[in-house]
Design a protein around this motif. Sequence first.
Motif, PDB file in Angstrom:
ATOM      1  N   PHE A   1     -93.110 -64.263  -3.117  1.00  0.00           N
ATOM      2  CA  PHE A   1     -91.964 -63.393  -2.834  1.00  0.00           C
ATOM      3  C   PHE A   1     -91.050 -64.072  -1.818  1.00  0.00           C
ATOM      4  CE2 PHE A   1     -89.718 -60.184  -0.444  1.00  0.00           C
ATOM      5  CZ  PHE A   1     -89.266 -59.320  -1.429  1.00  0.00           C
TER       6      PHE A   1
ATOM      7  N   GLU B   1    -104.388 -47.680  -2.363  1.00  0.00           N
ATOM      8  CA  GLU B   1    -103.063 -47.098  -2.626  1.00  0.00           C
ATOM      9  C   GLU B   1    -103.070 -45.581  -2.381  1.00  0.00           C
ATOM     10  OE1 GLU B   1    -100.249 -48.895  -3.761  1.00  0.00           O
ATOM     11  OE2 GLU B   1     -99.046 -47.065  -3.717  1.00  0.00           O
TER      12      GLU B   1
ATOM     13  N   SER C   1    -101.999 -53.148   2.504  1.00  0.00           N
ATOM     14  CA  SER C   1    -102.627 -54.203   1.689  1.00  0.00           C
ATOM     15  C   SER C   1    -103.401 -55.167   2.560  1.00  0.00           C
ATOM     16  CB  SER C   1    -101.565 -55.004   0.923  1.00  0.00           C
ATOM     17  OG  SER C   1    -100.798 -54.181   0.115  1.00  0.00           O
ATOM     18  N   VAL C   2    -102.752 -55.562   3.668  1.00  0.00           N
ATOM     19  CA  VAL C   2    -103.377 -56.557   4.555  1.00  0.00           C
ATOM     20  C   VAL C   2    -104.702 -56.030   5.090  1.00  0.00           C
ATOM     21  CG1 VAL C   2    -103.094 -57.735   6.775  1.00  0.00           C
ATOM     22  CG2 VAL C   2    -101.197 -57.660   5.157  1.00  0.00           C
ATOM     23  N   PHE C   3    -104.784 -54.712   5.339  1.00  0.00           N
ATOM     24  CA  PHE C   3    -106.004 -54.154   5.915  1.00  0.00           C
ATOM     25  C   PHE C   3    -106.893 -53.463   4.870  1.00  0.00           C
ATOM     26  CE2 PHE C   3    -103.572 -55.036   9.621  1.00  0.00           C
ATOM     27  CZ  PHE C   3    -104.532 -55.480  10.512  1.00  0.00           C
TER      28      PHE C   3
ATOM     29  N   LEU D   1    -102.590 -47.849  10.509  1.00  0.00           N
ATOM     30  CA  LEU D   1    -103.743 -48.753  10.469  1.00  0.00           C
ATOM     31  C   LEU D   1    -104.995 -48.175  11.124  1.00  0.00           C
ATOM     32  CD1 LEU D   1    -101.920 -52.106  11.305  1.00  0.00           C
ATOM     33  CD2 LEU D   1    -102.513 -51.188   9.070  1.00  0.00           C
TER      34      LEU D   1
ATOM     35  N   TRP E   1    -105.346 -64.079   5.230  1.00  0.00           N
ATOM     36  CA  TRP E   1    -103.975 -64.086   4.712  1.00  0.00           C
ATOM     37  C   TRP E   1    -103.209 -65.297   5.248  1.00  0.00           C
ATOM     38  CZ3 TRP E   1    -100.745 -60.130   2.199  1.00  0.00           C
ATOM     39  CH2 TRP E   1    -101.517 -59.142   1.568  1.00  0.00           C
TER      40      TRP E   1
ATOM     41  N   GLN F   1    -105.191 -61.074  10.474  1.00  0.00           N
ATOM     42  CA  GLN F   1    -105.884 -61.318   9.203  1.00  0.00           C
ATOM     43  C   GLN F   1    -105.865 -62.810   8.891  1.00  0.00           C
ATOM     44  OE1 GLN F   1    -107.555 -59.060   7.251  1.00  0.00           O
ATOM     45  NE2 GLN F   1    -107.247 -57.675   8.952  1.00  0.00           N
TER      46      GLN F   1
ATOM     47  N   MET G   1    -100.905 -53.133  -4.960  1.00  0.00           N
ATOM     48  CA  MET G   1    -100.854 -53.580  -3.572  1.00  0.00           C
ATOM     49  C   MET G   1    -100.580 -55.090  -3.536  1.00  0.00           C
ATOM     50  SD  MET G   1    -101.380 -50.724  -2.021  1.00  0.00           S
ATOM     51  CE  MET G   1    -102.076 -50.637  -0.392  1.00  0.00           C
ATOM     52  N   MET G   2    -100.135 -55.541  -2.399  1.00  0.00           N
ATOM     53  CA  MET G   2     -99.723 -56.950  -2.307  1.00  0.00           C
ATOM     54  C   MET G   2    -100.893 -57.878  -1.977  1.00  0.00           C
ATOM     55  SD  MET G   2     -96.326 -58.215  -0.429  1.00  0.00           S
ATOM     56  CE  MET G   2     -95.095 -57.804  -1.638  1.00  0.00           C
TER      57      MET G   2
ATOM     58  N   LEU H   1     -97.246 -62.378  -1.644  1.00  0.00           N
ATOM     59  CA  LEU H   1     -96.354 -62.430  -0.488  1.00  0.00           C
ATOM     60  C   LEU H   1     -95.702 -63.803  -0.376  1.00  0.00           C
ATOM     61  CD1 LEU H   1     -95.360 -60.869   2.034  1.00  0.00           C
ATOM     62  CD2 LEU H   1     -97.262 -61.864   3.278  1.00  0.00           C
TER      63      LEU H   1
ATOM     64  N   PHE I   1     -99.003 -57.051  12.024  1.00  0.00           N
ATOM     65  CA  PHE I   1    -100.340 -56.785  11.482  1.00  0.00           C
ATOM     66  C   PHE I   1    -100.983 -57.981  10.775  1.00  0.00           C
ATOM     67  CE2 PHE I   1     -96.945 -54.737   9.060  1.00  0.00           C
ATOM     68  CZ  PHE I   1     -96.971 -55.453   7.882  1.00  0.00           C
ATOM     69  N   LEU I   2    -100.160 -58.910  10.269  1.00  0.00           N
ATOM     70  CA  LEU I   2    -100.721 -60.029   9.516  1.00  0.00           C
ATOM     71  C   LEU I   2    -101.469 -61.014  10.420  1.00  0.00           C
ATOM     72  CD1 LEU I   2    -100.237 -60.317   6.445  1.00  0.00           C
ATOM     73  CD2 LEU I   2     -98.695 -62.186   6.954  1.00  0.00           C
TER      74      LEU I   2
ATOM     75  N   ARG J   1     -96.633 -50.428   2.828  1.00  0.00           N
ATOM     76  CA  ARG J   1     -97.548 -50.853   1.766  1.00  0.00           C
ATOM     77  C   ARG J   1     -98.164 -52.224   2.094  1.00  0.00           C
ATOM     78  NH1 ARG J   1     -94.971 -50.321  -3.360  1.00  0.00           N
ATOM     79  NH2 ARG J   1     -96.142 -48.439  -3.806  1.00  0.00           N
ATOM     80  N   LEU J   2     -97.326 -53.128   2.625  1.00  0.00           N
ATOM     81  CA  LEU J   2     -97.843 -54.455   2.976  1.00  0.00           C
ATOM     82  C   LEU J   2     -98.912 -54.322   4.064  1.00  0.00           C
ATOM     83  CD1 LEU J   2     -97.803 -57.560   2.782  1.00  0.00           C
ATOM     84  CD2 LEU J   2     -95.982 -57.571   4.464  1.00  0.00           C
TER      85      LEU J   2
END
Lengths: 239, 420
Positions: B10, A106, A100-102, A149, B99, B96, B1-2, B7, B92-93, A96-97
């Motif tokens: 958290f 949902e 969300s980042v991309f 992704l 973020w 971005q 969604m986050m 984040l 993956f972060l 899910r994270l």
Amino acid sequence: MGDKENAYVLQAAIAKAGYEAEKATIRDIHLKVAPGELVGLIGPNGAGKSTTVKTIMGLMPNVTGKVEIGGRHKRYAYVPEQPVYYEYFTLWEHLRLAASVFGITEAQFASKAERLLEQFRLTEEKHHYPMSFSKGMQQKLMLIIAFLLEPDIYIVDEPFVGLDPRATSDFLSLLQGELDRGAGVLMSTHVLDTAERICRSFVLINQGSIVAQGSLDQVRRDAGCAEDATLSQCFLALT
Amino acid sequence: MMTPSGLFFFRLKRNIKEQAKAWSSVLDWTVLLYILVPAILVFGGLYREIWLETPKWAAGVPWFLLLSIVLFLIMAFGVRIRIFVDEADRLFLLQQSRWLKQLKRYGMIYSFLMQALVLVPPFLVALPFLVGVEQAKLKEIGAAYLYSLLFAMLMSMTIHMLAGMFRKWRLIVMEAIVLLIGAAAYVYPILTLKPEASIFGEALAGAAVLLIIVVIVYLRRPIQFETEVKNERSARLSSTELLMSQVIERKPVMKLKKPLFMRRSGRLFKKSDTGTIIAELRIIAFIRSLSTLRIGLGFLSVTTGALIAVPASAGFALIGGFLFLIVPWLRAQWEQWRNEEFVGQFPWNTADMFAGLRISRFWLLLPNMMIWSAVAGFRLLGLWAVLPSMVACVLIWRVAHTREWRRPALKAEASNAGRD
């Protein structure tokens, strides 16, 4: 987007890169990955493969050169050799994270994530912490995140380590699907027989520089090996 | 969604839980009942008494100087910037930047608030003395706090960014330069804290402007991911390391192919008796352990700055005070080293071990003694007094180390120094 922009999903022209400004670990690494192409990044331990991957991902502090991610979304997915995960998120929360980042919605996320979990036989463990998984299952998580992704380029580091034969086969068939979709793959590996079978071209690195590059035939010529020489024989001749 | 803020909070919440868990493992109800509560009552009463009547002994103490030294040590070694990145963010972060920038922003606000809290206790402790002895007004103390907060943030941001820009010896040199300049730039305006002193206002404005510049540069620079992860890991483990410092294995700060000091495994002393060999190994280990060396150099720079700032007549007395601080710390470092797995495996002789402690302490503090005595001598009687002061101090230091071996109390200590 023009054809020229679509020509490569990864273009790296690294004059030098290293942890210290005056001490380059890799030099003159020029490589390109076209859509639908699987390029094998081969080399002995300490040759500079990991540094090349880190440079492409923008993790090296001192880089002279240019790295360009192409394709539709200009997005890459990284599958590390040693699985890395959040100790405090379940498998499902990881996915899910990432979604969300991309900016994946949902609804899109849920159906795709469920499908991938099923393919990798991890549906039962979707609400478990990855810390409780075996290394092979953790490696599957890395692959699921990458596939979720739908990146333009996959950067995969030793993907076969820790995977059982069935998971390896699943991985390869999913990878083929992604290649058919138009994604490119840069795969660093020591499993030369599999690499020889699945990669369209190769980049052989030794002591921080490219020693051979291109199709297997080209690598054979660079290595001065016979026409029927295996990749492994070329590797031994070049390193 | 986050979201990035989701984040961050958290991770912050999880960090608070982790720290609370680490501290609760040692602060159980018995500690609270028998140590903390009596301590609060005793020190609370003492604190109230100091407010009601300033003790006579406090009159001669340079409180602003003392406070600024403590605060600078906290700034240099006790505070850090945290942005709560995680090793797994590389999956993956990392691609971005939006973020990551958000995490950086929230992290800086969090670090600023934490530093504002950390600086409060030293000010609270010193407050009755600053008011009673130094006759400082609350406005001045407030200004000193604000300056300290800005400076703490400036120092921690600068050191944080240096870690992403330099490695190995270059990083050590750059950090040492920043610490030296920082010590002077921080302590001097604090000492000139008088309503009529315009320098304080200028220093305050200067620190604010510099901090804004550093923050902008930090936000605009691409993230040094691996350095941030390393920093975050060490910050997460700091409480545990502090609580478990006697039992956990200490790992070297960085991996080197060859040591920077004594690169060819040479000898320091000609003698080859066991005590001398232990002392030699201890000195080499101390210098090669960059974290202890850094604290030692930091202490030397701050104390030397203090010697320059105090009245010349108090210089030599202050050197005695410095020894009361540094000798127990050095002893604690010795104990830690002595208990390390490799050192501890050998059946050392008590006398040899104590000789090792004595010789290593003499040589490790000799540079400090020479520098301190040179500065104190120069300030008291001028340039001609530098050499005689150094010679006199070194001789006293030497005699102290020869004599203490014969003292019965320290002979008893010797029996604890060995492992037989």
